[in-house]
Design a protein around this motif. Structure first.
Motif, PDB file in Angstrom:
ATOM      1  N   UNK A  95     -22.822  36.837 -63.033  1.00 57.49           N
ATOM      2  CA  UNK A  95     -22.616  35.563 -62.337  1.00 57.49           C
ATOM      3  C   UNK A  95     -21.125  35.343 -62.151  1.00 57.49           C
ATOM      4  N   UNK A  96     -20.813  34.446 -61.217  1.00 54.92           N
ATOM      5  CA  UNK A  96     -19.434  34.022 -61.061  1.00 54.92           C
ATOM      6  C   UNK A  96     -18.798  34.470 -59.766  1.00 54.92           C
ATOM      7  N   UNK A  97     -17.876  33.646 -59.285  1.00 58.23           N
ATOM      8  CA  UNK A  97     -17.058  33.980 -58.123  1.00 58.23           C
ATOM      9  C   UNK A  97     -15.592  33.912 -58.547  1.00 58.23           C
ATOM     10  N   UNK A  98     -14.725  34.451 -57.695  1.00 63.14           N
ATOM     11  CA  UNK A  98     -13.298  34.525 -57.994  1.00 63.14           C
ATOM     12  C   UNK A  98     -12.534  33.864 -56.867  1.00 63.14           C
ATOM     13  N   UNK A  99     -11.775  32.846 -57.185  1.00 59.61           N
ATOM     14  CA  UNK A  99     -10.950  32.139 -56.208  1.00 59.61           C
ATOM     15  C   UNK A  99      -9.479  32.425 -56.484  1.00 59.61           C
ATOM     16  N   UNK A 100      -8.730  32.759 -55.432  1.00 57.42           N
ATOM     17  CA  UNK A 100      -7.291  32.985 -55.544  1.00 57.42           C
ATOM     18  C   UNK A 100      -6.604  31.997 -54.620  1.00 57.42           C
ATOM     19  N   UNK A 101      -5.703  31.211 -55.166  1.00 58.34           N
ATOM     20  CA  UNK A 101      -5.021  30.176 -54.384  1.00 58.34           C
ATOM     21  C   UNK A 101      -3.517  30.242 -54.626  1.00 58.34           C
ATOM     22  N   UNK A 102      -2.758  29.800 -53.646  1.00 60.22           N
ATOM     23  CA  UNK A 102      -1.325  29.594 -53.820  1.00 60.22           C
ATOM     24  C   UNK A 102      -1.021  28.138 -53.541  1.00 60.22           C
ATOM     25  N   UNK A 103       0.076  27.659 -54.116  1.00 51.98           N
ATOM     26  CA  UNK A 103       0.453  26.271 -53.907  1.00 51.98           C
ATOM     27  C   UNK A 103       1.797  25.991 -54.533  1.00 51.98           C
TER      28      UNK A 103
END
Length: 447
Positions: A354-362
C-alpha cells in the motif's frame, strides 16, 4: 538574499541533545549483539556474589539492598526485545545509565566502604576493563568520572570510616596502567568500520571497472543499431517495390524495434548513472564542483530517470509542482539523494502492499524545501532516530533483506555538504516524510 534566521536556544539545545543521543547509540552499538546476555549474567552475579562476600569470604561491608537495586537495573536490559516500541529509542541512554550504576558506581562505592580491600581492588580494576571493552575512550571517561563521583558522594553522605589513603595510593599505578592500556580494546570497532568503508570503496571501483566495458559495448551496438536500421528498412522497402521476395515487416514489428532501441539507450545510460552514483558515495565530496541548480528541473529529471521495476511502481510516484528555488550544489549528488529516497519509499510501500509517494518543492521563509512523502508502513519510533547512522539498517520483516546502511548516511552527508539539511518524520503505520532544506537563492540567478 535574506540572511538565515538565528537559531533559537531551544533549537540549539535540541540539536545538542540529538547529537548526544546519536553518540550514545554509536557507542553502545558494539555491545548491542550481546546486550541481553551480558545484562542477564550481570544481574545474576549481583545476587550470587552476596553470600560469597557476606559468608564464604566475608568482607567488612556488604549490602543486599544495593545488589538488588543493581539486579533490577540490569533485568530490563535482558528483556529489551519485549520493550514497547516507544521506549526502545531510550535503550542507548538506559544502557549508559545502567553501566554507570553497576560498574564504576557500585564497584567504587563498595571499594570505599570496604576500606580498599584486596578483593574489591581487583573487582574495581575488572570493572574498568569491562567498561573499556564496551565503550570508546570518550564514553568510558565520562561514565567512569560520573560513576566514581557519585560513589564518593554516596560514601561521604552515608556512614563511613576514614579514607583508605594508603591502599588507594598503592592502587593508583594499577589504575593508571589499566586506563592507559585499556583503550586498545575499544579500537576494534573503529577498525571494523574503517575496514568496511575501504571494502565498499574497493568493491565500487571493481564493479565500475567490470561493468563499464560490457555497457560500452552495448552502447556502441545500440548506436550502430539506430544508425543503420533506417538504411536497412529503406532497402527492404525498395526490394518490395521491385517485386523481390522479402519477408513482410508489420507496423507492430517496427514499433517493437523502435522500443528496443530506446530501451537499450535508456538502460545503458541509467546503468552508467548508477555506477557514477556508487563511485560518488565511496569518494570524498568536492565542493569545488557545486553550481547553481534549479530544484524543479533536477527533480523532474531524477523522477524521469529512476529505473522503476514496473509500471505499477512508476504510477505510485507523483511529482507535484510548487514554488521553484535555486540552490548551490551538485546535480549528480542531489539526484543520488532523490534516488535513495525513492528507492526506500518504493521498497517499503511495495513490501506493505500500500501507499503512494508524493514529491513536492516549495519555500519556507528563506529556505527551499524538497519533500518526499509516502503513505506506506512508516518507521517505528525506536528506529526513526537511527536511520541516518552509517551501517544501520532495519527491516520490519527480520527474514527480509536489509540494506548496507550507507544510503541515508551518504544522503545526509551530501545534503550537508551542499549547505542544506535533511530530516525525517514518520508515524508508524501511516506515513514517512523526508524534508530536504537548502538556503534558497534567487530563482533568476543563472543555473
Amino acid at each position: 538574499m535574506t540572511p538565515p534566521a538565528t537559531p533559537t536556544l531551544w533549537s540549539w539545545l535540541r540539536q545538542r541533545l540529538l547529537q548526544l543521543d546519536d553518540a550514545m547509540f554509536e557507542h553502545a552499538r558494539p555491545s548491542q549483539p550481546a546486550l541481553a546476555t551480558m545484562s542477564l549474567i550481570g544481574s545474576l552475579c549481583m545476587l550470587a556474589y552476596y553470600p560469597i562476600w557476606k559468608y564464604a569470604l566475608p568482607q567488612p561491608f556488604e549490602s543486599l539492598p544495593l545488589r538488588i537495586a543493581g539486579c533490577l537495573v540490569l533485568l530490563p536490559l535482558s528483556a529489551q526485545r519485549w520493550w514497547p516500541r516507544k521506549l526502545r529509542a531510550l535503550l542507548p541512554a538506559y544502557w549508559h545509565a545502567a553501566v554507570t550504576f553497576v560498574l564504576p558506581f557500585f564497584a567504587g562505592y563498595m571499594l570505599l566502604r570496604n576500606g580498599g580491600s584486596t578483593a574489591w581492588l581487583l573487582i574495581h580494576l575488572a570493572s574498568i576493563y569491562l567498561t573499556l571493552m564496551m565503550f570508546d575512550v570518550g564514553s568510558f571517561l565520562l561514565i567512569f568520572a560520573i560513576g566514581s563521583a557519585l560513589a564518593w558522594l554516596a560514601w561521604m553522605i552515608g556512614p563511613h570510616a576514614a579514607m583508605p589513603v594508603e591502599r588507594i595510593v598503592l592502587y593508583l599505578p594499577l589504575l593508571a596502567m589499566a586506563m592507559a592500556l585499556g583503550p586498545l580494546a575499544s579500537l576494534s570497532q573503529k577498525h571494523a568500520d574503517q575496514t568496511r568503508i575501504q571494502a565498499l570503496t574497493r568493491a565500487s571501483n571493481n564493479i565500475a571497472h567490470e561493468l563499464r566495458t560490457p555497457l560500452g559495448a552495448l552502447q556502441i551496438a545500440g548506436q550502430a543499431f539506430r544508425r543503420y536500421l533506417p538504411d536497412l528498412l529503406a532497402s527492404h522497402r525498395l526490394a518490395r517495390e521491385a517485386g523481390l521476395p522479402v519477408v513482410e515487416l508489420r507496423p507492430a514489428q517496427l514499433e517493437a524495434l523502435e522500443r528496443g532501441m530506446n530501451s537499450i539507450e535508456h538502460e545503458v545510460g541509467h546503468a552508467h548513472t548508477v555506477i557514477d552514483m556508487l563511485l560518488m558515495a565511496a569518494r570524498p565530496l568536492d565542493p569545488q564542483l557545486f553550481r547553481p541548480l534549479r530544484a524543479r528541473a533536477v527533480l523532474h529529471e531524477a523522477v524521469a530517470r529512476y529505473p522503476y521495476a514496473s509500471r505499477g511502481e512508476q504510477e505510485r510516484v507523483h511529482l507535484r509542482d510548487g514554488i521553484d528555488f535555486t540552490l548551490l550544489g551538485s546535480e549528480p549528488l542531489l539526484t543520488h539523494v532523490i534516488f535513495n529516497l525513492l528507492r526506500n519509499a518504493l521498497f517499503h510501500t511495495g513490501r506493505a502492499g500500500k501507499g503512494t509517494i508524493d514529491i513536492r518543492i516549495g519555500r519556507a521563509g528563506n529556505q527551499g524545501v524538497i519533500r518526499v512523502r509516502d503513505t506506506g508502513p512508516g518507521i517505528p519510533p525506536d528506529v526513526l532516530p537511527r536511520i541516518f547512522n552509517r551501517f544501520y539498517s532495519y527491516s520490519e520483516d527480520r527474514g527480509g533483506m536489509t540494506g548496507l546502511g550507507i544510503g541515508l548516511a551518504f544522503s545526509r552527508e551530501a545534503v550537508e555538504r551542499m549547505g542544506g539539511s535533511i530530516t525525517c518524520r514518520s508515524r508508524w503505520g501511516e506515513y514517512t516524510e523526508f524534508l530536504i532544506s537548502f538556503p534558497a537563492r534567487d530563482t533568476n540567478e543563472r543555473a
